[in-house]
Design a protein around this motif. Structure first.
Motif, short mmCIF file in Angstrom:
data_model
loop_
_atom_site.label_atom_id
_atom_site.label_comp_id
_atom_site.label_asym_id
_atom_site.label_seq_id
_atom_site.Cartn_x
_atom_site.Cartn_y
_atom_site.Cartn_z
N ARG A 237 -2.65 6.79 1.84
CA ARG A 237 -3.61 6.94 3.16
C ARG A 237 -3.58 5.56 3.84
N ASN A 238 -3.82 4.57 3.08
CA ASN A 238 -3.94 3.12 3.59
C ASN A 238 -2.84 2.69 4.28
N THR A 239 -1.56 2.86 3.56
CA THR A 239 -0.37 2.27 4.15
C THR A 239 0.29 3.23 5.37
N SER A 240 0.08 4.42 5.15
CA SER A 240 0.48 5.23 6.45
C SER A 240 -0.27 5.03 7.70
N THR A 241 -1.41 4.82 7.38
CA THR A 241 -2.45 4.47 8.80
C THR A 241 -2.30 2.94 9.05
N GLY A 242 -1.55 2.11 8.64
CA GLY A 242 -1.66 0.59 8.75
C GLY A 242 -2.83 0.05 8.39
N ARG A 243 -3.92 0.61 7.72
CA ARG A 243 -4.86 -0.21 7.30
C ARG A 243 -4.42 -1.36 6.35
N LEU A 244 -3.57 -0.97 5.55
CA LEU A 244 -2.67 -2.03 4.62
C LEU A 244 -1.30 -2.04 5.17
N THR A 245 -1.04 -3.35 5.54
CA THR A 245 0.45 -3.36 5.82
C THR A 245 1.31 -4.28 4.58
N LEU A 246 2.46 -4.25 4.41
CA LEU A 246 3.34 -5.20 3.52
C LEU A 246 3.02 -6.37 3.63
N PRO A 247 3.25 -6.95 4.85
CA PRO A 247 2.76 -8.31 5.04
C PRO A 247 1.28 -8.82 4.45
#
Length: 262
Positions: A237-247
């Motif tokens: 949920r966080n990674t697909s929405t961009g709330r948490l990005t790899l950088p």
């Protein structure tokens, strides 16, 4: 003397399905290997036991050829880790399938990619327990060791499982310098443990947030302070929405590595 022996015998005779099993067994473990061996025996939370075993029996179609682990998932990483990463609980078809924390699911893919990027993991992917992955100065831990329905342990399940995390951090404490907490659940579960383990938690307790950094002094002045960093959980949920990005995740682990001397 007889009373003391009776108490010790009661602690040692605790069965894995006794709700007091973690509280009685965890403090007696003198190494992480001993602790992990007790964790995987635990059956203290009936709802979690039923769920993890049901998932292991029914499986997901994509993993129908797998023999699921279907037990509590112990921590993962070296016993002299300077950095601990505290998550939430194993994923039903991730750690509950593979038997290793954050292994075999999308959250783990994101996490290990970040750890590898800053030199804390030997490879960027984690597919199964025998895939050769090694962590460098990092130990992965969790407040709850069994996969919960809907990824939501109850407060009672969290509290029953707490002695395992407390013992794990106590065993790591001689070299532990930093803890990265993934998500608000882990943050709320961890603070009481740190307070009981000898670090001074401020009042009011610091609130969780991505990028929040708190330094906790040790009650024993001979021990160094502990750096506590908050980070969004690498859930889909966080990674697909961009709330948490790899950088963003790489930045947190880069700072954690610096604070830990890694």
């Amino acid at each position: 003397m007889d009373e003391a022996r009776g108490t010790e015998a009661e602690e040692l005779s605790a069965e894995p399905d006794d709700p007091a099993f973690p509280a009685r067994r965890a403090p007696r473990c003198r190494s992480l290997d001993a602790l992990d061996a007790q964790v995987v025996r635990c059956r203290a939370c009936p709802r979690l036991v039923a769920w993890r075993e049901e998932v292991a029996a029914t499986k997901r179609a994509a993993f129908r050829d797998w023999e699921y682990w279907g037990r509590p998932v112990p921590g993962f990483g070296p016993p002299d880790a300077a950095l601990a990463v505290v998550g939430l609980a194993p994923a039903a078809h991730g750690g509950n399938r593979t038997g290793r924390m954050f292994t075999g699911d999308a959250s783990g893919d994101f996490l290990f990619a970040a750890l590898h990027a800053v030199g804390l993991a030997s490879q960027a992917e984690a597919t199964h327990a025998g895939d050769g992955l090694e962590l460098r100065g990092v130990r992965l831990a969790a407040p709850v060791h069994c996969a919960p329905p809907d990824n939501k342990p109850t407060p009672q399940e969290r509290d029953t499982c707490r002695p395992w995390l407390a013992a794990e951090l106590e065993l790591l404490s001689p070299g532990l310098r930093t803890v990265v907490v993934l998500g608000a659940f882990g943050w709320q579960a961890l603070l009481p443990v740190l307070g009981a383990a000898g670090w001074q938690v401020p009042r009011p307790r610091p609130k969780f947030g991505h990028g929040v950094q708190v330094t906790l002094a040790a009650s024993d002045k001979s021990r160094p302070p502990l750096h506590l960093l908050g980070c969004y959980h690498p859930s889909q949920r966080n990674t697909s929405t961009g709330r948490l990005t790899l950088p963003m995740l790489v930045e947190v682990f880069g700072e954690a590595a610096r604070l830990s001397g890694l």
